[in-house]
Design a protein around this motif. Structure first.
Motif, mmCIF file in Angstrom:
data_model
loop_
_atom_site.group_PDB
_atom_site.id
_atom_site.type_symbol
_atom_site.label_atom_id
_atom_site.label_comp_id
_atom_site.label_asym_id
_atom_site.label_seq_id
_atom_site.Cartn_x
_atom_site.Cartn_y
_atom_site.Cartn_z
ATOM 1 N N PRO A 200 9.079 -3.909 -9.815
ATOM 2 C CA PRO A 200 8.844 -5.313 -9.435
ATOM 3 C C PRO A 200 8.410 -5.456 -7.977
ATOM 4 O O PRO A 200 7.558 -6.292 -7.659
ATOM 5 C CB PRO A 200 10.208 -5.972 -9.667
ATOM 6 C CG PRO A 200 10.908 -5.084 -10.643
ATOM 7 C CD PRO A 200 10.451 -3.700 -10.310
ATOM 8 N N PHE A 201 9.002 -4.639 -7.074
ATOM 9 C CA PHE A 201 8.610 -4.685 -5.669
ATOM 10 C C PHE A 201 7.144 -4.285 -5.510
ATOM 11 O O PHE A 201 6.402 -4.881 -4.725
ATOM 12 C CB PHE A 201 9.493 -3.749 -4.832
ATOM 13 C CG PHE A 201 10.925 -4.180 -4.743
ATOM 14 C CD1 PHE A 201 11.339 -5.060 -3.753
ATOM 15 C CD2 PHE A 201 11.858 -3.716 -5.638
ATOM 16 C CE1 PHE A 201 12.661 -5.463 -3.658
ATOM 17 C CE2 PHE A 201 13.178 -4.102 -5.554
ATOM 18 C CZ PHE A 201 13.586 -4.984 -4.575
ATOM 19 N N ARG A 202 6.732 -3.257 -6.243
ATOM 20 C CA ARG A 202 5.354 -2.784 -6.148
ATOM 21 C C ARG A 202 4.374 -3.887 -6.547
ATOM 22 O O ARG A 202 3.373 -4.119 -5.853
ATOM 23 C CB ARG A 202 5.137 -1.554 -7.037
ATOM 24 C CG ARG A 202 3.723 -0.991 -6.947
ATOM 25 C CD ARG A 202 3.483 0.076 -7.991
ATOM 26 N NE ARG A 202 3.454 -0.468 -9.330
ATOM 27 C CZ ARG A 202 2.387 -1.036 -9.899
ATOM 28 N NH1 ARG A 202 1.257 -1.130 -9.221
ATOM 29 N NH2 ARG A 202 2.441 -1.515 -11.118
ATOM 30 N N VAL A 203 4.656 -4.558 -7.651
ATOM 31 C CA VAL A 203 3.763 -5.610 -8.135
ATOM 32 C C VAL A 203 3.589 -6.699 -7.088
ATOM 33 O O VAL A 203 2.468 -7.126 -6.770
ATOM 34 C CB VAL A 203 4.306 -6.207 -9.456
ATOM 35 C CG1 VAL A 203 3.493 -7.439 -9.852
ATOM 36 C CG2 VAL A 203 4.260 -5.174 -10.568
ATOM 37 N N VAL A 204 4.714 -7.146 -6.501
ATOM 38 C CA VAL A 204 4.666 -8.248 -5.534
ATOM 39 C C VAL A 204 3.936 -7.836 -4.263
ATOM 40 O O VAL A 204 3.017 -8.524 -3.804
ATOM 41 C CB VAL A 204 6.092 -8.727 -5.200
ATOM 42 C CG1 VAL A 204 6.057 -9.732 -4.045
ATOM 43 C CG2 VAL A 204 6.748 -9.363 -6.418
ATOM 44 N N PHE A 205 4.324 -6.689 -3.679
ATOM 45 C CA PHE A 205 3.758 -6.307 -2.389
ATOM 46 C C PHE A 205 2.304 -5.860 -2.502
ATOM 47 O O PHE A 205 1.516 -6.058 -1.562
ATOM 48 C CB PHE A 205 4.610 -5.214 -1.741
ATOM 49 C CG PHE A 205 5.879 -5.733 -1.110
ATOM 50 C CD1 PHE A 205 5.820 -6.557 -0.004
ATOM 51 C CD2 PHE A 205 7.109 -5.420 -1.639
ATOM 52 C CE1 PHE A 205 6.984 -7.047 0.579
ATOM 53 C CE2 PHE A 205 8.277 -5.899 -1.071
ATOM 54 C CZ PHE A 205 8.211 -6.718 0.047
ATOM 55 N N VAL A 206 1.918 -5.242 -3.609
ATOM 56 C CA VAL A 206 0.513 -4.893 -3.794
ATOM 57 C C VAL A 206 -0.331 -6.168 -3.887
ATOM 58 O O VAL A 206 -1.426 -6.253 -3.320
ATOM 59 C CB VAL A 206 0.323 -4.014 -5.044
ATOM 60 C CG1 VAL A 206 -1.153 -3.894 -5.406
ATOM 61 C CG2 VAL A 206 0.895 -2.618 -4.801
ATOM 62 N N ALA B 220 -6.359 1.505 -1.958
ATOM 63 C CA ALA B 220 -5.616 0.489 -2.711
ATOM 64 C C ALA B 220 -6.372 0.037 -3.957
ATOM 65 O O ALA B 220 -5.828 0.008 -5.060
ATOM 66 C CB ALA B 220 -5.315 -0.708 -1.804
ATOM 67 N N ILE B 221 -7.639 -0.325 -3.791
ATOM 68 C CA ILE B 221 -8.406 -0.867 -4.921
ATOM 69 C C ILE B 221 -8.653 0.211 -5.981
ATOM 70 O O ILE B 221 -8.438 -0.004 -7.181
ATOM 71 C CB ILE B 221 -9.736 -1.453 -4.425
ATOM 72 C CG1 ILE B 221 -9.493 -2.815 -3.794
ATOM 73 C CG2 ILE B 221 -10.748 -1.586 -5.569
ATOM 74 C CD1 ILE B 221 -10.731 -3.534 -3.339
ATOM 75 N N VAL B 222 -9.098 1.389 -5.539
ATOM 76 C CA VAL B 222 -9.455 2.436 -6.498
ATOM 77 C C VAL B 222 -8.247 2.890 -7.306
ATOM 78 O O VAL B 222 -8.303 2.979 -8.541
ATOM 79 C CB VAL B 222 -10.090 3.636 -5.763
ATOM 80 C CG1 VAL B 222 -10.353 4.774 -6.733
ATOM 81 C CG2 VAL B 222 -11.384 3.210 -5.081
ATOM 82 N N LEU B 223 -7.136 3.159 -6.638
ATOM 83 C CA LEU B 223 -5.961 3.646 -7.358
ATOM 84 C C LEU B 223 -5.337 2.558 -8.223
ATOM 85 O O LEU B 223 -4.803 2.846 -9.294
ATOM 86 C CB LEU B 223 -4.932 4.196 -6.364
ATOM 87 C CG LEU B 223 -5.387 5.430 -5.583
ATOM 88 C CD1 LEU B 223 -4.256 5.971 -4.720
ATOM 89 C CD2 LEU B 223 -5.897 6.519 -6.516
ATOM 90 N N LEU C 110 0.832 -1.200 0.000
ATOM 91 C CA LEU C 110 0.000 0.000 0.000
ATOM 92 C C LEU C 110 0.869 1.253 0.000
ATOM 93 O O LEU C 110 0.582 2.227 -0.701
ATOM 94 C CB LEU C 110 -0.919 -0.011 1.226
ATOM 95 C CG LEU C 110 -2.024 1.044 1.273
ATOM 96 C CD1 LEU C 110 -2.912 0.942 0.043
ATOM 97 C CD2 LEU C 110 -2.838 0.898 2.539
ATOM 98 N N ILE C 111 1.951 1.234 0.766
ATOM 99 C CA ILE C 111 2.889 2.368 0.787
ATOM 100 C C ILE C 111 3.491 2.585 -0.594
ATOM 101 O O ILE C 111 3.554 3.716 -1.098
ATOM 102 C CB ILE C 111 3.986 2.124 1.835
ATOM 103 C CG1 ILE C 111 3.404 2.218 3.255
ATOM 104 C CG2 ILE C 111 5.133 3.115 1.675
ATOM 105 C CD1 ILE C 111 4.381 1.823 4.347
ATOM 106 N N GLY D 261 -13.252 1.031 2.850
ATOM 107 C CA GLY D 261 -11.808 1.001 2.684
ATOM 108 C C GLY D 261 -11.070 0.133 3.684
ATOM 109 O O GLY D 261 -11.610 -0.269 4.729
ATOM 110 N N GLU D 262 -9.804 -0.118 3.362
ATOM 111 C CA GLU D 262 -8.966 -0.947 4.216
ATOM 112 C C GLU D 262 -8.688 -0.296 5.577
ATOM 113 O O GLU D 262 -8.518 -0.975 6.586
ATOM 114 C CB GLU D 262 -7.639 -1.282 3.524
ATOM 115 C CG GLU D 262 -6.848 -0.099 3.005
ATOM 116 C CD GLU D 262 -7.326 0.381 1.648
ATOM 117 O OE1 GLU D 262 -6.976 1.516 1.294
ATOM 118 O OE2 GLU D 262 -8.041 -0.365 0.954
#
Length: 394
Positions: free
Chosen positions: A266-272, A129-132, A64-65, A335-336
């Motif tokens: 790549p980090f963003r894809v995995v952690f999201v 998270a979902i909307v963006l 999310l960060i 929201g989360e």
């Protein structure tokens, strides 16, 4: 040869994500739904391959960060500040309408005012998270609706702080003056940094030009930029994602920082993905089946009310009818950060354990159903957004 016990689980998780995501892609659903369903399947209430929800949720919070950091890199500070009326007026109207709607419901169930306020706070927060993630995947972050929704989501993150204070006061707790002071300082720091970025045509980051030649250092420098300001924001008692977003704004305005996007993608894809899997793991299928009518009615009512309220907000602030309803659908889910409010409400004694489990199920199901709900409105309205109103940064 010894095999780490975690390795089969990791392989199973990745395989589940791929399998479910491919199946949903074939029917035109976004990958987010696949991540959520994978979390349901492999979580403690599914096959039980993963049972440590806390650890997975903590890893997911990094996603999310990073998501907000990337959004900051692609956003335009001037466009966002130009929509301050939407941020302030939209959130205040939404809160008032949510309180009124929940109050009407609470009359029939004889709810206390503290429970009415808590429930209104919970349903008024939408999922950043979902909307963006959907707006980024559909290349709509730079559109009029995308920018309007973004400023509302950021304003909701700021409103979370007074919401938590209000819940504490309802439980009889005294106001923590040092925490309140830190939050005021934090808000001033983030606002000052944002204003500085807006006033500067270009921001110069130290050592940026030297990092271009060293990919390994680029990765760690990019991670430091992302999590460093998120940490500062958290230490000042604000949402860490707000700090990450401001860090993204700074990077987007700096010279010679195109390596940040490449290093962290790549980090963003995995952690999201991990974040959405962790949300899916919260869905208790046996509990939902036992309370199917109550959970179903609550989810339908909340999603419908949120869609109408947010559409009315955007329409009253000048958006077209089609764009207003599309924005309403985007902001329709819970929201989360509402998980945080519910946990605080339980600790404060505003709600009991049974109501807590019901609300956790309602929040999780609303997140799961949100992408297909938004997709449906997007199709019905004929894809109301065209090309972005300004070029999105790569």
């Amino acid at each position: 040869m010894h095999i780490d016990a975690a390795l089969p689980v990791i392989v199973a998780v990745i395989f589940a994500i791929i399998l479910v995501a491919l199946a949903l892609r074939a029917v035109g659903q976004p990958q987010i739904v696949g991540y959520l369903l994978a979390g349901v399947a492999i979580g403690p209430h599914g096959l039980g391959l993963l049972t440590d929800i806390d650890t997975i949720s903590r890893l997911g919070s990094f996603g999310l960060i990073m998501l907000l950091f990337f959004v900051g890199m692609e956003a335009s500070p001037r466009h966002l500040l130009g929509r301050w009326r939407i941020a302030v007026g939209g959130v205040l109207f939404q809160l008032a309408a949510s309180i009124a709607a929940v109050w009407l419901i609470g009359i029939f169930f004889d709810w206390s005012w503290s429970r009415i306020i808590l429930t209104a706070f919970v349903i008024s927060l939408s999922s950043t998270a979902i909307v963006l993630k959907l707006l980024k995947d559909w290349h709509e972050l730079g559109t009029q609706t995308g920018q309007n929704v973004l400023v509302i989501l950021l304003a909701q993150d700021l409103v979370l702080v007074p919401m938590l204070i209000t819940i504490g006061l309802m439980s009889g707790e005294s106001t923590d003056l040092p925490t309140l002071g830190a939050q005021i300082v934090g808000a001033a720091v983030l606002l000052g940094l944002t204003s500085w970025v807006v006033c500067q045509e270009r921001v110069h980051l130290p050592f940026a030009k030297y990092l271009r030649a060293d990919h390994e250092l680029q990765v760690f420098a990019a991670l430091f930029l992302c999590f460093g300001l998120a940490l500062l924001s958290g230490l000042l008692q604000l949402s860490t994602v707000l700090g990450a977003f401001v860090a993204g704004l700074i990077v987007s305005s700096a010279r010679e920082t195109d390596w940040v996007h490449r290093s962290l993608e790549p980090f963003r894809v995995v952690f999201v993905a991990v974040f959405f899997v962790s949300v899916g793991m919260l869905i208790e299928l046996p509990f939902i089946s036992e309370n199917l009518v109550e959970v179903g009615v609550l989810v339908a009512a909340i999603v419908g009310i949120n869609t109408a309220i947010n559409a009315a907000v955007l329409r009253s602030l000048g958006s077209s009818v089609r764009r207003s309803w599309y924005a309403g659908a985007l902001l329709s889910q819970i929201g989360e950060f509402s998980f945080v409010l519910i946990s605080v409400g339980l600790y404060a004694g505003v709600i009991g354990q049974d109501d807590y489990r019901i609300m956790i199920a309602v929040i999780a199901v609303s997140l799961l159903l949100s992408p297909p709900w938004i997709t449906l409105w997007r199709v019905v309205l004929g894809h109301p957004e065209g090309k972005p109103d300004y070029p999105q940064k790569a």
